[in-house]
Scaffold this active site. Structure first.
Site, short mmCIF file in Angstrom:
data_model
loop_
_atom_site.label_atom_id
_atom_site.label_comp_id
_atom_site.label_asym_id
_atom_site.label_seq_id
_atom_site.Cartn_x
_atom_site.Cartn_y
_atom_site.Cartn_z
N ASP A 272 0.81 -1.22 0.00
CA ASP A 272 0.00 0.00 0.00
C ASP A 272 0.84 1.27 0.00
O ASP A 272 0.31 2.37 0.06
CB ASP A 272 -0.93 0.00 1.23
N SER B 229 -6.93 5.42 -0.49
CA SER B 229 -7.26 4.08 -0.96
C SER B 229 -8.75 3.81 -0.77
O SER B 229 -9.31 4.08 0.29
CB SER B 229 -6.46 3.04 -0.19
N GLN C 256 -5.35 -1.99 -6.76
CA GLN C 256 -5.94 -1.01 -5.86
C GLN C 256 -6.69 0.05 -6.66
O GLN C 256 -6.21 0.50 -7.71
CB GLN C 256 -4.88 -0.33 -5.00
#
Length: 303
Positions: free
Chosen positions: A212, A240, A290
């Site tokens: 991430d 996100s 993502q």
């Protein structure tokens, strides 16, 4: 890079990377952890996902390895408050098992995770070939530059400083050509401190955290070239929205892994990023996808 210092009141103490994944068992299916800030006053999403996966894995007997996860970020997490992880044991089959985890603060869900685990089995294998990019030992460490350019921000980022990163310049030999409309970035990553060799769950949770770090910035490369240090004031708002991973082969997150990332789409205030992790032997060990909120700040918001 190893850090050993006291955090501010209300935050977790971060002495090594393994501290970022540490959670406390409160009951059979109930755990509690703390997460450091990613953006100002927001818990880092990769750490929330990694701790949620840790909680899920601790409800399974040894022998089942996680092969995929899907998570949704619902609300910003508060780094000053603990997070409770509630695990639902959805299914335990002969080969596969499923867990659902809800991360809660102030009686509200901030993140949900579904994870699937399986018993290892023999099968045929194939993979995409890793590009022949420069290795991490050939690239500079970005953290001293960050520390020099923004000492206060660097000092606050204790969690990020327990890992190692090396960004590969776009004009490096061996870099694949960038396709029109598909910005890309390639980064070597690893934890900055060793991890136990006999804990495959910990390796996967560590990679979940690492995954991430740069995917969101890949979706905004067409608006603003990435920099590890934050801009003041930031031009882009990134957050996100959801995160998915698939784990293909065994790996060690405390050894260098190449994170090859591309963003094939940005529209409607959202960007999509795809990533592949390779070890230094060229094996494709994991993939990540993502979707990110991508917004340009209005001029008045930037001062």
């Amino acid at each position: 890079m190893h850090v050993n210092r006291q955090e501010a009141p209300g935050e977790a103490i971060v002495g090594s990377f393994i501290d970022l994944l540490r959670i406390e068992e409160l009951d059979e299916n109930l755990f509690r952890g703390r997460c450091h800030a990613g953006a100002p006053m927001r818990a880092f999403g990769g750490q929330v996902a990694a701790q949620a996966l840790t909680a899920a894995g601790r409800t399974l007997a040894p022998g089942r390895l996680v092969h995929s996860l899907h998570g949704y970020f619902l609300r910003p997490g508060d780094p000053q408050r603990p997070i409770t992880y509630e695990v639902d044991r959805v299914r335990d089959g002969a080969s596969y098992a499923t867990r659902r985890v809800t991360a809660v603060q102030r009686d509200e869900a901030i993140f949900t995770l579904s994870a699937s685990f399986k018993r290892p089995e023999e099968s045929s294998a194939r993979q995409r070939t890793m590009p022949p990019v420069p290795g991490p030992e050939e690239l500079p460490d970005p953290f001293p530059v960050w520390e020099q350019s923004d000492p206060e921000d660097y000092e606050r980022a204790a969690g990020f400083r327990t890992l190692d990163m090396r960004f590969i310049p776009a004009d490096s030999p061996g870099m694949p050509p960038e396709l029109p409309g598909v910005p890309q970035q390639f980064v070597w990553l690893r934890t900055g401190t060793p991890l136990p060799q006999d804990d495959p769950l910990l390796q996967v949770c560590a990679l979940t955290y690492l995954s991430d770090l740069t995917l969101a910035s890949t979706t905004a490369l067409h608006l603003q070239p990435h920099r590890i240090q934050r801009t003041e004031p930031p031009r882009i708002i990134l957050a996100s929205l959801d995160h998915a991973m698939w784990f293909h082969r065994p790996f060690r997150a405390d050894e260098w892994l190449l994170f090859a990332q591309r963003s094939p789409s940005a529209a409607d205030g959202r960007g999509l990023a795809l990533g592949e992790f390779y070890n230094q032997e060229g094996e494709l060990v994991a993939s990540a996808v993502q979707e990110t909120l991508v917004r340009e700040r209005r001029r008045t918001e930037r001062g």
